[in-house]
Design a protein around this motif. Structure first.
Motif, PDB file in Angstrom:
ATOM      1  N   GLN A  15      45.070  13.368  46.384  1.00  0.00           N
ATOM      2  CA  GLN A  15      43.868  13.064  46.827  1.00  0.00           C
ATOM      3  C   GLN A  15      42.596  13.020  45.948  1.00  0.00           C
ATOM      4  O   GLN A  15      41.795  11.980  45.846  1.00  0.00           O
ATOM      5  N   THR A  48      43.116   9.655  43.929  1.00  0.00           N
ATOM      6  CA  THR A  48      42.389   8.658  44.576  1.00  0.00           C
ATOM      7  C   THR A  48      40.894   8.587  44.523  1.00  0.00           C
ATOM      8  O   THR A  48      40.055   7.632  44.774  1.00  0.00           O
ATOM      9  N   LEU A 103      40.731   9.155  50.755  1.00  0.00           N
ATOM     10  CA  LEU A 103      41.753   9.010  51.763  1.00  0.00           C
ATOM     11  C   LEU A 103      42.528  10.509  51.732  1.00  0.00           C
ATOM     12  O   LEU A 103      42.804  11.155  50.811  1.00  0.00           O
ATOM     13  N   ASP A 104      42.877  10.722  52.951  1.00  0.00           N
ATOM     14  CA  ASP A 104      43.890  11.799  53.152  1.00  0.00           C
ATOM     15  C   ASP A 104      45.496  11.406  52.667  1.00  0.00           C
ATOM     16  O   ASP A 104      45.528  10.203  52.812  1.00  0.00           O
ATOM     17  N   THR A 108      46.991   8.747  54.777  1.00  0.00           N
ATOM     18  CA  THR A 108      46.529   7.446  54.682  1.00  0.00           C
ATOM     19  C   THR A 108      47.120   6.828  53.232  1.00  0.00           C
ATOM     20  O   THR A 108      47.418   5.829  53.315  1.00  0.00           O
ATOM     21  N   VAL A 109      47.040   7.587  52.305  1.00  0.00           N
ATOM     22  CA  VAL A 109      47.659   7.142  51.024  1.00  0.00           C
ATOM     23  C   VAL A 109      48.908   6.501  51.232  1.00  0.00           C
ATOM     24  O   VAL A 109      49.156   5.241  50.724  1.00  0.00           O
TER      25      VAL A 109
END
Ligand code: AKG
Length: 330
Positions: free
Chosen positions: A300, A303, A310-311, A314-315
């Motif tokens: 996290q 990113t 993004l969590d 979701t990544v």
């Protein structure tokens, strides 16, 4: 030993295990062949591609090497693509280039600076490997017919700096993934040239895929290691099996198999291309409160540094690409 004899020895080793763990086949003993039962197999699906011995080997050891699966022409195309991306001849797009820890503060540039390019699944050239029908036919033997490519990379292991920085610590790939179940996930790792203990081939601890996901963290070594090179605790002195491979040979392995790679004692950059595939029936898990919290936080933060919030789940959702069959829950 001649090259041909050495090669036969390697193939025999991959199929039959270092310690000759398989009994001879009935045809070798003169006995009448019986249809062996696969009822208790847990890590391979019923298929017509893998032999009984190959399935048994994977079930017992958690990996299987398929010799010469990927053709030289495609490997050379991928090699050139890597060079073109590193040198800026081809736009990097959404792919991520990672600088090697030992090279960051040197004059190295381009292909001599980066140890990895990842998220290569939508690239016109690299995707030929990820979508390769022969690779997917084998993947299907582990995941079943609905397949999503989740984690894609080309690894460019540099010559060692003299401080063991080129060593990839022992780990289980499942540590990096917020999806399950593990037996529906498989890695394909293809040697882009001959790999052996000189240039840092893969090393594995056979049978560890039958265990649990263990705690990982950065190794407490004197020197620094590359970003996200976490290590599983407690196996530092464990005997390892090295997997020497020829160009195009591909090893398929389970995400709980403890593995890593040795130091590169040569002057060349050792290359491999790899993809983790998962059945699209897989589901996401929340890693909060688990041993995976540390890697989730790190991903996290990485990113976020690129300006994207993004969590962890979701990544991974946006990384994947359906490559065969139906899209389901993953
Ligand atoms: O290619 C290597 O040196 C090791 C790769 C590996 O184990 C990984 O990326 O999980």
């Amino acid at each position: 030993m001649t090259m041909a004899a050495e090669r036969l020895k390697i193939i025999f080793h991959h199929l039959h295990g270092k310690h000759g763990m398989f009994a001879p086949r009935p045809s070798e003993t003169g006995a009448i062949a019986e249809q062996p039962s696969t009822e208790n197999f847990k890590y391979t699906t019923d298929n017509s591609l893998l032999s009984y011995n190959q399935r048994t080997f994977y079930e017992e050891n958690g990996y299987l090497v398929i010799p010469r699966l990927v053709e030289d022409e495609l490997i050379e195309e991928c090699r050139q693509r890597f060079v073109d991306i590193c040198e800026g001849h081809v736009p990097q797009g959404h792919m991520t280039l990672m600088k090697d820890i030992s090279l960051i503060k040197t004059n190295a540039t381009g292909q001599y600076l980066y140890y990895k390019v990842q998220d290569i699944v939508w690239d016109d050239v690299f995707s030929k490997y990820i979508l390769h029908p022969k690779v997917l036919d084998y993947v299907e033997c582990f995941t079943g017919p609905n397949i999503k490519a989740m984690h894609t990379m080309l690894i460019n292991k540099p010559p060692d700096s003299g401080k063991l920085t080129s060593k990839h610590p022992l780990h289980q790939d499942l540590h990096y993934f917020p999806f399950r179940p593990p037996e529906c996930i498989v890695a394909a790792w293809t040697a882009m040239e001959r790999v052996n203990e000189d240039n840092g081939c893969l090393v594995v601890i056979p049978g560890t895929h039958k265990g649990e996901l263990l705690t990982h963290d950065y190794p407490k070594w004197d020197h620094k290691v590359n970003k996200a090179f976490h290590r599983v605790e407690g196996f530092a002195d464990h005997p390892l099996v090295a997997l020497p491979m020829e160009k195009g040979d591909t090893v398929f392995f389970h995400p709980l198999l403890i593995h890593g790679s040795g130091i590169n004692k040569t002057k060349g950059f050792r290359k491999a291309i790899s993809c983790h595939y998962a059945a699209s029936e897989c589901y996401y898990i929340d890693v909060e409160g688990t041993t995976q919290e540390n890697i989730a936080r790190e991903v996290q933060e990485m990113t976020s540094r690129k300006g994207i919030e993004l969590d962890f789940q979701t990544v991974w959702k946006i990384r994947g690409r359906m490559v065969r069959g139906k899209e389901l829950t993953l």
